[in-house]
Scaffold this active site. Sequence first.
Site, mmCIF file in Angstrom:
data_model
loop_
_atom_site.group_PDB
_atom_site.id
_atom_site.type_symbol
_atom_site.label_atom_id
_atom_site.label_comp_id
_atom_site.label_asym_id
_atom_site.label_seq_id
_atom_site.Cartn_x
_atom_site.Cartn_y
_atom_site.Cartn_z
ATOM 1 N N ASP A 1 14.273 -3.993 35.601
ATOM 2 C CA ASP A 1 14.129 -3.846 37.059
ATOM 3 C C ASP A 1 14.886 -4.986 37.725
ATOM 4 O O ASP A 1 15.393 -5.881 37.035
ATOM 5 C CB ASP A 1 12.649 -3.821 37.474
ATOM 6 N N LEU B 1 22.632 12.155 59.205
ATOM 7 C CA LEU B 1 24.016 11.714 58.974
ATOM 8 C C LEU B 1 24.604 11.062 60.217
ATOM 9 O O LEU B 1 25.286 10.034 60.126
ATOM 10 C CB LEU B 1 24.885 12.903 58.531
ATOM 11 N N ASN C 1 23.259 9.324 62.406
ATOM 12 C CA ASN C 1 22.728 7.975 62.673
ATOM 13 C C ASN C 1 22.849 7.050 61.472
ATOM 14 O O ASN C 1 22.291 5.952 61.482
ATOM 15 C CB ASN C 1 21.228 8.070 63.024
ATOM 16 N N TYR D 1 20.846 10.627 49.837
ATOM 17 C CA TYR D 1 19.966 10.733 48.660
ATOM 18 C C TYR D 1 20.211 12.054 47.925
ATOM 19 O O TYR D 1 20.359 12.075 46.690
ATOM 20 C CB TYR D 1 18.518 10.631 49.145
HETATM 21 N N1 NAD Z 1 8.108 9.547 44.155
HETATM 22 C C1 NAD Z 1 8.624 10.759 44.313
HETATM 23 O O1 NAD Z 1 7.966 11.642 44.874
HETATM 24 C C2 NAD Z 1 9.994 11.085 43.782
HETATM 25 C C3 NAD Z 1 10.486 12.375 44.005
HETATM 26 C C4 NAD Z 1 11.741 12.708 43.530
HETATM 27 C C5 NAD Z 1 12.479 11.777 42.814
HETATM 28 N N2 NAD Z 1 11.996 10.526 42.628
HETATM 29 C C6 NAD Z 1 12.851 9.586 41.885
HETATM 30 O O2 NAD Z 1 12.106 8.988 40.829
HETATM 31 C C7 NAD Z 1 12.571 7.674 40.590
HETATM 32 C C8 NAD Z 1 11.413 6.681 40.667
HETATM 33 O O3 NAD Z 1 10.800 6.815 41.928
HETATM 34 P P1 NAD Z 1 9.486 5.996 42.371
HETATM 35 O O4 NAD Z 1 8.765 6.832 43.353
HETATM 36 O O5 NAD Z 1 8.770 5.511 41.185
HETATM 37 O O6 NAD Z 1 10.184 4.789 43.174
HETATM 38 P P2 NAD Z 1 9.734 3.273 43.360
HETATM 39 O O7 NAD Z 1 10.452 2.793 44.568
HETATM 40 O O8 NAD Z 1 8.246 3.140 43.306
HETATM 41 O O9 NAD Z 1 10.328 2.563 42.037
HETATM 42 C C9 NAD Z 1 11.714 2.440 41.820
HETATM 43 C C10 NAD Z 1 11.967 1.200 40.992
HETATM 44 O O10 NAD Z 1 13.402 1.092 40.818
HETATM 45 C C11 NAD Z 1 13.753 -0.248 40.997
HETATM 46 N N3 NAD Z 1 15.142 -0.373 41.444
HETATM 47 C C12 NAD Z 1 15.665 -0.015 42.643
HETATM 48 N N4 NAD Z 1 16.944 -0.358 42.706
HETATM 49 C C13 NAD Z 1 17.267 -0.948 41.541
HETATM 50 C C14 NAD Z 1 18.447 -1.542 41.021
HETATM 51 N N5 NAD Z 1 19.567 -1.611 41.752
HETATM 52 N N6 NAD Z 1 18.426 -2.059 39.784
HETATM 53 C C15 NAD Z 1 17.291 -2.028 39.035
HETATM 54 N N7 NAD Z 1 16.142 -1.490 39.482
HETATM 55 C C16 NAD Z 1 16.127 -0.962 40.726
HETATM 56 C C17 NAD Z 1 12.808 -0.759 42.079
HETATM 57 O O11 NAD Z 1 12.732 -2.179 42.099
HETATM 58 C C18 NAD Z 1 11.499 -0.085 41.682
HETATM 59 O O12 NAD Z 1 10.737 -0.879 40.799
HETATM 60 C C19 NAD Z 1 13.670 7.415 41.622
HETATM 61 O O13 NAD Z 1 14.925 7.710 41.033
HETATM 62 C C20 NAD Z 1 13.362 8.424 42.708
HETATM 63 O O14 NAD Z 1 14.497 8.768 43.457
HETATM 64 C C21 NAD Z 1 10.774 10.150 43.096
#
Ligand code: NAD
Length: 416
Positions: free
Chosen positions: A208, A264, A266, A320
């Site tokens: 992370d 987009l 904004n 996204y």
């Molecule tokens: N929560 C949802 O409903 C949902 C739905 C669809 C997709 N997702 C996808 O699932 C994945 C996890 O989502 P989540 O809800 O657990 O998000 P979250 O924000 O709780 O966790 C994401 C983690 O990724 C880490 N991170 C971000 N940028 C980083 C970087 N540049 N380098 C290293 N680490 C980095 C953050 O520090 C965080 O710990 C993401 O890819 C998100 O797009 C989530």
Amino acid sequence: MADRYLRFTGTAPGRLLARRLGLPQPTALRRWSPEHPDLTGPVLRLTAGIPREADEPAPAAVVLDATGVRQPAGLRDVYAALHPVVRSLAPCGRLIVLGAVPDPADPHQAAAQQALEGFVRSLGKEIGRGSTVQLLRLAPGADPDATLRFLLSPKSAYVSGQVIEIGPAVPVASEGTRTALVTGAARGIGESVAATLARDGHHVVCLDVPQAEEALAVVARRLGGTPLALDITAPDAGERMAAALPDGLDVLVHNAGITRDRKLANMAADRWDSVLDVNLGSVIRTTDHLLTSGTLRDGGRIVATASISGIAGNAGQTNYAASKAGVIGFVRALAADPRTAEHGITVNAVAPGFIETKMTAAVPLFIREAGRRMNSLGQGGLPVDVAETVAWFADPGSGGVTGQVVRVCGQSLLGA
Ligand SMILES: NC(=O)c1ccc[n+]([C@@H]2O[C@H](COP(=O)([O-])OP(=O)(O)OC[C@H]3O[C@@H](n4cnc5c(N)ncnc54)[C@H](O)[C@@H]3O)[C@@H](O)[C@H]2O)c1
């Protein structure tokens, strides 16, 4: 974060009120636990066109072999097999249709087999009571065992309406402890993926951003894994991952992701750039490095995280959704690339829907409620639902599952 409505409708007065007012009545899903690892009840196995031998009063699962349906008229056998049993399926049951891959050289077979997709997706929407329905397409030589084990278990509680193709696996010898790398492992879905892979015997390298180092260390310690504080967008991120994996890597899970929502018109350029770089650019760069450096071993697994936004689109998420659709394009192409295909390395994407995390807890109440209910199971998923799907992709027995995009969304109404 708690789904109070689901809890309320789980009580007798709540159930009564919901019924009276015609409100959704989601069933609390049964998930995997060490105490309850299996579905509770028999699996009824049927073949389209062959009469049923014995009655199972309340099967926990029904598996219908429809691979032999080569003509649209044969679909009548699918109806005949399932019509009498669908009502007797136990709550939180599983219905799986085994199909063949539609053959472009045989329009009748292709019509019949494609028809199964519409059938399964519709049945998923009407079956209710926490049950799920999937179509497994088996190519010649496919071994569906690991996939059936997953789908016929509580681990797949929030996966429904999916079409999964299984091909023949490239045989690879595997021995010793497998190593997994999970990005974004300090919290949310990534933390759950790391914990689930550790449960399944992997040594997990938990990655992370440096700002999350403290939480990351706690997770890695709890799982007996190794923390790796690294921003995946760093130009040398691939090299630093490889350096942290001197003995090679078996399972690469790209989970880290960010949102920077704006319409987009904004959206400032930095919001576009950061989302595309974290969610897509760095996924491609680091994967390329881990493949070309030989860090990812033969028989390896690559799992990237897409989203239903990348399939259906979502207002305010052009950046996204573009990044997540890009992940899908990358996974499909890379699965056919000789660098993976000839080495038994599978490449798949998991596409979560509404998952109860800090990210979705921050969504305004009305939109959050809509997100939770607008799916066949009438509730949001949990991080562990995504994690179990990743663990199935990572299973050494899933060698025939590649180039697939599996949604963990309770069959969300958003997207196909
Ligand atoms: N929560 C949802 O409903 C949902 C739905 C669809 C997709 N997702 C996808 O699932 C994945 C996890 O989502 P989540 O809800 O657990 O998000 P979250 O924000 O709780 O966790 C994401 C983690 O990724 C880490 N991170 C971000 N940028 C980083 C970087 N540049 N380098 C290293 N680490 C980095 C953050 O520090 C965080 O710990 C993401 O890819 C998100 O797009 C989530």
